[in-house]
Write an enzyme that holds these catalytic residues in place. Structure first.
Site, short mmCIF file in Angstrom:
data_model
loop_
_atom_site.label_atom_id
_atom_site.label_comp_id
_atom_site.label_asym_id
_atom_site.label_seq_id
_atom_site.Cartn_x
_atom_site.Cartn_y
_atom_site.Cartn_z
N ASP A 126 32.73 111.72 65.60
CA ASP A 126 32.69 112.83 66.32
C ASP A 126 32.26 113.92 65.39
OD1 ASP A 126 32.57 114.52 68.69
OD2 ASP A 126 34.59 115.43 68.09
N GLU A 154 40.36 106.10 61.31
CA GLU A 154 40.45 105.61 62.63
C GLU A 154 39.79 104.27 62.88
OE1 GLU A 154 39.52 108.67 65.46
OE2 GLU A 154 41.49 109.83 64.89
N TYR A 169 46.76 113.08 69.15
CA TYR A 169 46.26 114.18 70.08
C TYR A 169 47.18 114.30 71.32
CZ TYR A 169 42.59 115.17 66.90
OH TYR A 169 41.70 115.41 65.55
N GLU A 228 45.88 114.54 61.74
CA GLU A 228 44.96 115.03 62.71
C GLU A 228 45.99 115.67 63.87
OE1 GLU A 228 41.30 113.82 63.84
OE2 GLU A 228 40.55 113.00 61.74
#
Length: 613
Positions: free
Chosen positions: A194, A429, A484, A520
């Site tokens: 991203d 990831e 998240y 994160e």
């Protein structure tokens, strides 16, 4: 594209000017030609490397180097979205006074696949976009006259590259009319990450002038107990009379000397290198000299280092024996106008802001950053997790494993003498819920361990995997996890965050029993967008999500589950066009122009309180 290995590649060492070495910057204006979009490699077939591309009528432009991406440099969509070859060229006169030296061309970052030519002759290739490479060009130089340096560069990525991307040709014919929705050759290339796929020359380009015999491959291991060892090699055919090695302290007083290529000692009362909040980042200077029979210096090399030990157990990371709680950011080496081009002003601004927030660490997500930034971390006491470019992996072939291992080796060899680095991150990831990832990461980790002389932790950053379906976490020393809650998971449900995040980390801890960090978490906020009560994309929602997350993190820290936290992300950054991205990713606590959002002040207060603990 296949990587060709040339014997002229050497271990990457710091660029420096000494009594025996000179450096010439090739930054500035280069001629530039864009080849056809994903075309049949016109430039290679027509041998553009043998031509003066500044005289081309079609596609010829002049650009500055280092440039960011082709996109923002030219300001048109065809350049921004270009996939395929581009060509850079520069002419440089090399004086005859350098004819008794060895000459290397060094490119600090060129993304992704490079072929270098000197005076129309191919001299080397390199794959990967974020680690320097240098190639000896001595025998191809015409002394006393003009030389032409040409770089062909291709930004295509796919399942055969690191990082991966989905590269697909699209065909969608109507069942009745037979008309294809797409024109011939239509394709998509979407990286499994991203952030914008900046391509081109991204960092400085230099000519390096070295003596016929020179120092190479310096390795320093200085631990908190005062143990010190070093080794280096000599490259070249020239003879020498003697070697002298010296270590000096901050006051330039000598604390150690030797006359061999390798050496070790116990340095009594060595001042240690500490990260921010624990002590001073004391640096020593290592100097090696090679002397000729007449007493002249043949070569000289110097670099800074620090005495420090980074250890770990199943709960914590320890710096020089003291518990170290990392509090910082994931970042990107990126800003508007320049994109990812190295900019010392931007670097200084970012590190000043990082110190303003009371942070003590950051991760080089999701690729190794410029050496200049790592040296600044050494000087300022900012701890760094440095990461390979292996982001979002979903292709785990044996060939990719070896390519990934080569990139890890380049990264470790470049940065192993920096005291600010406290973890090597092999990936961000990856899809490690797939069985084939076990063998893949065994190959990568084995290579990293073979080079990890200082013994600092090796980690991976997990995202799509869960504790119950991961095949790899036991291979690593420390586990990092991105989560998240309240954003990608249960968006808008702030009341769920504390419970969900706490239990998520507990399950990882129970299965693997390793020290952990959250690397994160966060939410997007559009600067100036406000709502009461808070609503997604407002500055209020971003800070509310932080506070809900911190409730879980404080509990996890008190129970010895986590040893650090990093918010995502330091500053807003550009991404590819997508329905979920409004001119980039806006999870930053600072805008892309480095103005603070409300979240920056909240982070500063939290980190400031922890700083005093």
């Amino acid at each position: 594209l296949l990587l060709s290995f040339f014997p002229s590649f050497l271990a990457i060492q710091p660029v420096q000017e000494t009594e025996t070495r000179q450096v010439r910057s090739l930054n500035g204006l280069w001629s530039f030609v864009r080849d056809s979009h994903n075309g049949p490699d016109i430039g290679l077939s027509q041998e553009w490397f043998g031509k003066d591309i500044s005289r081309f009528e079609a596609w010829s432009l002049t650009v500055s180097s280092p440039i960011r991406s082709i996109s923002e440099c030219f300001g048109d969509a065809s350049s921004r979205d270009h996939v395929g070859w581009v060509w850079y060229q520069r002419k440089e006169t090399i004086s005859t006074r350098h004819s008794d030296q060895r000459i290397f061309l060094r490119i600090d970052s060129a993304n992704y696949y490079s072929i270098l030519y000197v005076n129309s002759v191919e001299v080397g290739r390199h794959v990967g976009g974020h680690i320097p490479f240098e190639i000896e060009v001595t025998k191809h130089i015409n002394f006393g006259t003009e030389n032409r340096f040409t770089l062909a560069l291709n930004n295509t990525i796919s399942w055969q590259t690191v990082p991966n991307a989905d590269f697909n040709y699209l065909v969608q014919k109507d069942n009745i009319s037979g008309v294809d929705r797409y024109p011939p050759g239509f394709f998509t290339m979407k990286g499994n990450f991203d952030f914008f796929h900046y391509a081109g020359i991204l960092r400085p380009v230099r000519l390096l002038f070295r003596p016929i015999l020179f120092i190479e491959d310096v390795l320093i291991n200085a631990q908190a107990n005062g143990s010190f060892s070093y080794s280096f090699g000599l490259v070249g055919n020239g003879g020498y009379e003697s070697i002298h090695v010296e270590v000096t302290d901050e006051d330039e007083s000598s604390i150690y000397s030797n006359d061999k290529l390798t050496g070790s000692a116990k340095i009594e009362e060595a001042k240690l290198w500490w990260p921010r909040g624990l002590g001073d980042p004391t640096l020593y200077t290592f100097t090696a000299r090679v002397y000729g029979s007449d007493g002249s210096i043949i070569d000289e090399f110097r670099t800074t280092f620090g005495f420090r030990s980074v250890t770990f157990d199943n709960e914590k990371i320890y710096w020089n024996g003291r518990p170290f709680y990392c509090q910082g950011f994931g970042m990107h080496e990126e800003a508007d106008i320049r994109g990812r081009a190295f900019d010392p002003v931007l670097m200084t601004k970012d590190l000043n802001l990082l110190e303003w927030t009371n942070a003590n660490c950051y991760r080089t997500s999701h690729y190794p950053y410029a050496e200049e930034r790592i040296y600044e971390g050494d000087r300022r006491g900012i701890a760094v997790i440095i990461e390979t470019p292996a982001v979002g992996l979903k292709s785990f072939s044996n060939e990719n494993a070896h390519l990934h291992a080569n990139m890890a080796e380049e990264m470790i060899v470049r940065d192993r003498n920096h005291p600010s680095i406290f973890m090597w991150s092999m990936t961000n990831e990856p899809q490690t819920y797939r069985p084939e990832t076990r063998k893949y990461f065994e190959t990568v980790v084995e290579r990293a361990r073979s080079l990890n002389a200082q013994g600092i932790p090796i980690t991976a950053v997990y995202g799509p995997s869960q504790s119950y379906n991961d095949y790899t976490a036991d291979l690593f020393d420390v586990i990092c996890v991105n989560r998240y809650y309240g954003w990608y998971i249960d968006i808008g449900r702030l009341e769920q965050i504390e419970h969900s995040l706490y239990n998520d980390f507990i399950t990882w801890k129970q299965r693997f029993g390793k020290a952990m960090l959250i690397t994160e978490y966060g939410a997007e906020s559009i600067p100036g967008l406000h709502k009461d009560p808070s609503f997604v994309f407002t500055e209020e929602y971003q800070t509310d999500l932080y506070h809900s997350t911190w409730a879980a993190l404080d509990q996890l820290r008190s129970e010895g589950v986590i040893t650090g936290e990093m918010v995502w992300v330091f500053a807003d950054f550009m991404t590819a066009m997508d329905q979920t991205r409004v001119v980039g990713n806006h999870k930053g606590v600072f805008t892309r122009q480095r103005d603070p959002k409300k979240a920056a002040f909240e982070i500063r207060e939290r980190y400031g309180k922890s700083f005093l603990q």
